[in-house]
Design a protein around this motif. Structure first.
Motif, PDB file in Angstrom:
ATOM      1  N   GLY A 288      34.271  39.950  44.296  1.00  0.00           N
ATOM      2  CA  GLY A 288      34.647  40.109  45.699  1.00  0.00           C
ATOM      3  C   GLY A 288      34.915  41.554  46.066  1.00  0.00           C
ATOM      4  O   GLY A 288      34.617  41.995  47.183  1.00  0.00           O
ATOM      5  N   LEU A 289      35.477  42.321  45.131  1.00  0.00           N
ATOM      6  CA  LEU A 289      35.778  43.723  45.388  1.00  0.00           C
ATOM      7  C   LEU A 289      34.539  44.606  45.380  1.00  0.00           C
ATOM      8  O   LEU A 289      34.388  45.500  46.217  1.00  0.00           O
ATOM      9  N   PHE A 290      33.649  44.367  44.434  1.00  0.00           N
ATOM     10  CA  PHE A 290      32.560  45.318  44.194  1.00  0.00           C
ATOM     11  C   PHE A 290      31.167  44.775  44.473  1.00  0.00           C
ATOM     12  O   PHE A 290      30.224  45.548  44.618  1.00  0.00           O
ATOM     13  N   GLY A 291      31.015  43.463  44.552  1.00  0.00           N
ATOM     14  CA  GLY A 291      29.697  42.909  44.843  1.00  0.00           C
ATOM     15  C   GLY A 291      28.634  43.403  43.876  1.00  0.00           C
ATOM     16  O   GLY A 291      28.805  43.363  42.653  1.00  0.00           O
ATOM     17  N   GLY A 292      27.546  43.921  44.439  1.00  0.00           N
ATOM     18  CA  GLY A 292      26.434  44.385  43.617  1.00  0.00           C
ATOM     19  C   GLY A 292      26.702  45.670  42.865  1.00  0.00           C
ATOM     20  O   GLY A 292      25.863  46.113  42.066  1.00  0.00           O
ATOM     21  N   ARG A 293      27.869  46.283  43.105  1.00  0.00           N
ATOM     22  CA  ARG A 293      28.199  47.515  42.375  1.00  0.00           C
ATOM     23  C   ARG A 293      28.722  47.237  40.973  1.00  0.00           C
ATOM     24  O   ARG A 293      28.901  48.169  40.190  1.00  0.00           O
ATOM     25  N   MET A 294      28.968  45.954  40.653  1.00  0.00           N
ATOM     26  CA  MET A 294      29.497  45.606  39.334  1.00  0.00           C
ATOM     27  C   MET A 294      28.451  44.871  38.515  1.00  0.00           C
ATOM     28  O   MET A 294      27.711  44.033  39.026  1.00  0.00           O
ATOM     29  N   ARG A 295      28.396  45.218  37.225  1.00  0.00           N
ATOM     30  CA  ARG A 295      27.509  44.525  36.282  1.00  0.00           C
ATOM     31  C   ARG A 295      28.348  44.040  35.102  1.00  0.00           C
ATOM     32  O   ARG A 295      29.201  44.781  34.593  1.00  0.00           O
ATOM     33  N   THR A 296      28.128  42.804  34.720  1.00  0.00           N
ATOM     34  CA  THR A 296      28.855  42.258  33.569  1.00  0.00           C
ATOM     35  C   THR A 296      28.022  42.433  32.309  1.00  0.00           C
ATOM     36  O   THR A 296      26.789  42.347  32.335  1.00  0.00           O
ATOM     37  N   GLY A 297      28.723  42.678  31.189  1.00  0.00           N
ATOM     38  CA  GLY A 297      28.051  42.849  29.904  1.00  0.00           C
ATOM     39  C   GLY A 297      28.351  41.689  28.979  1.00  0.00           C
ATOM     40  O   GLY A 297      28.561  40.559  29.416  1.00  0.00           O
ATOM     41  N   ARG A 298      28.423  42.004  27.706  1.00  0.00           N
ATOM     42  CA  ARG A 298      28.610  40.938  26.718  1.00  0.00           C
ATOM     43  C   ARG A 298      30.035  40.404  26.753  1.00  0.00           C
ATOM     44  O   ARG A 298      30.977  41.086  27.153  1.00  0.00           O
ATOM     45  N   ALA A 299      30.164  39.139  26.321  1.00  0.00           N
ATOM     46  CA  ALA A 299      31.477  38.504  26.239  1.00  0.00           C
ATOM     47  C   ALA A 299      32.230  39.054  25.042  1.00  0.00           C
ATOM     48  O   ALA A 299      31.657  39.307  23.974  1.00  0.00           O
ATOM     49  N   LEU A 300      33.531  39.243  25.203  1.00  0.00           N
ATOM     50  CA  LEU A 300      34.388  39.766  24.149  1.00  0.00           C
ATOM     51  C   LEU A 300      35.352  38.676  23.692  1.00  0.00           C
ATOM     52  O   LEU A 300      35.539  37.670  24.386  1.00  0.00           O
ATOM     53  N   PRO A 301      35.977  38.865  22.552  1.00  0.00           N
ATOM     54  CA  PRO A 301      36.931  37.854  22.061  1.00  0.00           C
ATOM     55  C   PRO A 301      38.097  37.663  23.027  1.00  0.00           C
ATOM     56  O   PRO A 301      38.387  38.517  23.855  1.00  0.00           O
ATOM     57  N   ASP A 302      38.727  36.550  22.922  1.00  0.00           N
ATOM     58  CA  ASP A 302      39.941  36.233  23.690  1.00  0.00           C
ATOM     59  C   ASP A 302      39.690  36.171  25.194  1.00  0.00           C
ATOM     60  O   ASP A 302      40.568  36.476  26.006  1.00  0.00           O
ATOM     61  N   GLY A 303      38.475  35.782  25.585  1.00  0.00           N
ATOM     62  CA  GLY A 303      38.204  35.563  26.994  1.00  0.00           C
ATOM     63  C   GLY A 303      38.004  36.828  27.814  1.00  0.00           C
ATOM     64  O   GLY A 303      38.158  36.790  29.044  1.00  0.00           O
ATOM     65  N   TRP A 304      37.673  37.940  27.202  1.00  0.00           N
ATOM     66  CA  TRP A 304      37.415  39.182  27.915  1.00  0.00           C
ATOM     67  C   TRP A 304      35.910  39.430  28.000  1.00  0.00           C
ATOM     68  O   TRP A 304      35.110  38.765  27.339  1.00  0.00           O
ATOM     69  N   MET A 305      35.528  40.408  28.811  1.00  0.00           N
ATOM     70  CA  MET A 305      34.109  40.751  28.964  1.00  0.00           C
ATOM     71  C   MET A 305      33.977  42.241  29.287  1.00  0.00           C
ATOM     72  O   MET A 305      34.929  42.881  29.764  1.00  0.00           O
ATOM     73  N   GLU A 306      32.797  42.782  29.017  1.00  0.00           N
ATOM     74  CA  GLU A 306      32.512  44.169  29.378  1.00  0.00           C
ATOM     75  C   GLU A 306      31.985  44.226  30.818  1.00  0.00           C
ATOM     76  O   GLU A 306      31.221  43.349  31.235  1.00  0.00           O
ATOM     77  N   ILE A 307      32.396  45.257  31.545  1.00  0.00           N
ATOM     78  CA  ILE A 307      31.882  45.445  32.909  1.00  0.00           C
ATOM     79  C   ILE A 307      31.568  46.915  33.143  1.00  0.00           C
ATOM     80  O   ILE A 307      32.119  47.797  32.466  1.00  0.00           O
ATOM     81  N   GLU A 308      30.667  47.155  34.074  1.00  0.00           N
ATOM     82  CA  GLU A 308      30.400  48.497  34.582  1.00  0.00           C
ATOM     83  C   GLU A 308      30.470  48.447  36.100  1.00  0.00           C
ATOM     84  O   GLU A 308      29.936  47.520  36.724  1.00  0.00           O
ATOM     85  N   VAL A 309      31.137  49.440  36.695  1.00  0.00           N
ATOM     86  CA  VAL A 309      31.307  49.477  38.140  1.00  0.00           C
ATOM     87  C   VAL A 309      30.855  50.844  38.658  1.00  0.00           C
ATOM     88  O   VAL A 309      31.271  51.880  38.114  1.00  0.00           O
ATOM     89  N   ASP A 310      30.013  50.835  39.702  1.00  0.00           N
ATOM     90  CA  ASP A 310      29.535  52.080  40.306  1.00  0.00           C
ATOM     91  C   ASP A 310      30.362  52.417  41.539  1.00  0.00           C
ATOM     92  O   ASP A 310      30.850  51.537  42.249  1.00  0.00           O
ATOM     93  N   GLY A 311      30.488  53.711  41.810  1.00  0.00           N
ATOM     94  CA  GLY A 311      31.224  54.169  42.988  1.00  0.00           C
ATOM     95  C   GLY A 311      30.977  55.644  43.230  1.00  0.00           C
ATOM     96  O   GLY A 311      30.270  56.302  42.468  1.00  0.00           O
ATOM     97  N   PRO A 312      31.564  56.193  44.297  1.00  0.00           N
ATOM     98  CA  PRO A 312      31.326  57.603  44.606  1.00  0.00           C
ATOM     99  C   PRO A 312      31.918  58.569  43.595  1.00  0.00           C
ATOM    100  O   PRO A 312      31.424  59.687  43.434  1.00  0.00           O
ATOM    101  N   SER A 313      32.987  58.170  42.910  1.00  0.00           N
ATOM    102  CA  SER A 313      33.607  59.022  41.883  1.00  0.00           C
ATOM    103  C   SER A 313      34.406  58.140  40.935  1.00  0.00           C
ATOM    104  O   SER A 313      34.824  57.036  41.307  1.00  0.00           O
ATOM    105  N   PRO A 314      34.661  58.623  39.691  1.00  0.00           N
ATOM    106  CA  PRO A 314      35.482  57.826  38.765  1.00  0.00           C
ATOM    107  C   PRO A 314      36.875  57.554  39.320  1.00  0.00           C
ATOM    108  O   PRO A 314      37.439  56.476  39.117  1.00  0.00           O
ATOM    109  N   GLU A 315      37.437  58.545  40.036  1.00  0.00           N
ATOM    110  CA  GLU A 315      38.792  58.389  40.563  1.00  0.00           C
ATOM    111  C   GLU A 315      38.872  57.277  41.611  1.00  0.00           C
ATOM    112  O   GLU A 315      39.840  56.516  41.651  1.00  0.00           O
ATOM    113  N   VAL A 316      37.853  57.193  42.462  1.00  0.00           N
ATOM    114  CA  VAL A 316      37.849  56.152  43.498  1.00  0.00           C
ATOM    115  C   VAL A 316      37.739  54.773  42.863  1.00  0.00           C
ATOM    116  O   VAL A 316      38.457  53.831  43.246  1.00  0.00           O
TER     117      VAL A 316
END
Length: 354
Positions: A288-316
């Motif tokens: 809901g926050l990032f829409g198409g700007r977020m990509r999910t990666g592989r599943a991690l232990p304990d119910g976690w997952m990897e994600i990548e989020v795009d934006g105008p700067s790392p700080e934002v």
């Protein structure tokens, strides 16, 4: 202008005449928003020009077309008419029946700036001008009676809500839209007043080349001393034609230019990528926050997952992720982690320990 009014008068006669037989000069005047004297002159002009219009004096008299004469709109199929009114949407004509026509935006309609709750405001960027109302009035009155129900249904088949779910206005008003449209169509340079966020308005001379709409937000595409630029319509503060003709770049195509400009803007808005790990249960919130700007990666232990989020700067991006607290851990780049650490320190200093 009078020729347009004469056509509108003729169409009004044929529409009202089917149900009432005759119309009075006062009714024509009220419909076309002119004086009764002007309406009477127009009716007499139609008769003098050979149009089968005649008047019946006395009580119950009025003007009518001989033998129910009609001027039908030809060349349009029912499907084409339906498509046209679907595009016009809430600003198009609502056909109450063969004897009456109501045009959204007329003086008897609610103000466009204060729509009646549940009503259908005009689509973004569509200005309900007198010219548009006149064109729609002519169009619907020229339709054969069998096509009018389809036009009415199409005009009511959509609704435009200019606020998002937080009740914020998404489609800002564009008071200078008419002037910009004229400048684009007429090919005239303009002195454009424009205010960027947080800065005072400034003026520049631009060559208006076209108008574009992206997700309900309108933009002017113009050539400037620094090349092609876009100007958000809601930030335009003034428009003054210079009288000088627009100089169009060689081979200019609006659709191609807009794609290039939009891609350039998107590249700036998505210039940085932040890598993180997040709880799987947080995925709906992240989407809901990032829409198409977020990509999910592989599943991690304990119910976690990897994600990548795009934006105008790392700080934002880091600031946007901060609200999820410990449900998201930013991994890199370092600027994003440093921003989150500063935010945490500021919040702790303000609110103290839990």
């Amino acid at each position: 202008m009078r020729a347009d009014r004469l056509v509108a008068t003729l169409l009004f006669l044929q529409a009202r005449g089917q149900a009432h037989g005759r119309v009075t000069a006062a009714e024509v005047a009220a419909e076309l928003e002119v004086s009764e004297r002007t309406a009477r002159r127009d009716l007499e002009a139609l008769a003098s020009a050979g149009v089968p219009v005649y008047s019946q004096p006395g009580r119950g008299g009025g003007w009518s077309l001989v033998g129910g004469a009609r001027t039908d709109l030809t060349g349009l199929t029912a499907g084409e008419i339906r498509a046209l009114f679907l595009v016009a949407g809430p600003s198009s004509v609502h056909v109450a029946g063969p004897s009456s026509v109501h045009v959204a935006g007329d003086s008897t309609s609610p103000s466009r700036s204060s729509p009646t709750p549940g009503s259908s405001p005009p689509p973004p960027g569509l200005s309900t001008t007198p010219e548009l109302r006149t064109a729609l009035r002519k169009l619907v009155r020229a339709l054969p009676a069998t096509f009018r129900p389809g036009a009415e249904a199409a005009s009511k088949a959509g609704v435009t809500d200019s606020t998002d779910w937080s009740r914020s206005t998404v489609t800002a008003s564009t008071p200078h839209l008419d002037a910009l449209q004229r400048a684009v169509v007429d090919g005239i340079q303009i002195r454009l007043g424009y205010a960027r966020p947080g800065k005072p308005a400034g003026e520049r001379t631009v060559h208006p080349l076209g108008l574009a709409s992206k997700a309900g937000v309108g933009y002017l595409v113009a050539d400037t001393d620094h090349g092609l630029r876009t100007f958000r319509l809601s930030r335009v503060t003034s428009v003054e034609p210079t009288g000088d003709p627009v100089v169009r770049p060689e081979g200019f195509d609006l659709a191609t230019a807009w794609r290039s400009l939009a891609t350039r803007m998107e590249d700036r808005m998505l210039a940085a990528t932040v890598r993180a790990r997040a709880e799987r249960s947080a995925e709906p919130v992240l989407e809901g926050l990032f829409g198409g700007r977020m990509r999910t990666g592989r599943a991690l232990p304990d119910g976690w997952m990897e994600i990548e989020v795009d934006g105008p700067s790392p700080e934002v991006v880091a600031a946007q992720l901060a609200g999820l607290g410990a449900r998201v851990e930013v991994l890199d780049p370092p600027q994003a982690r440093e921003r989150l650490a500063r935010l945490a320190a500021e919040l702790a200093a303000t609110y103290g320990p839990p």
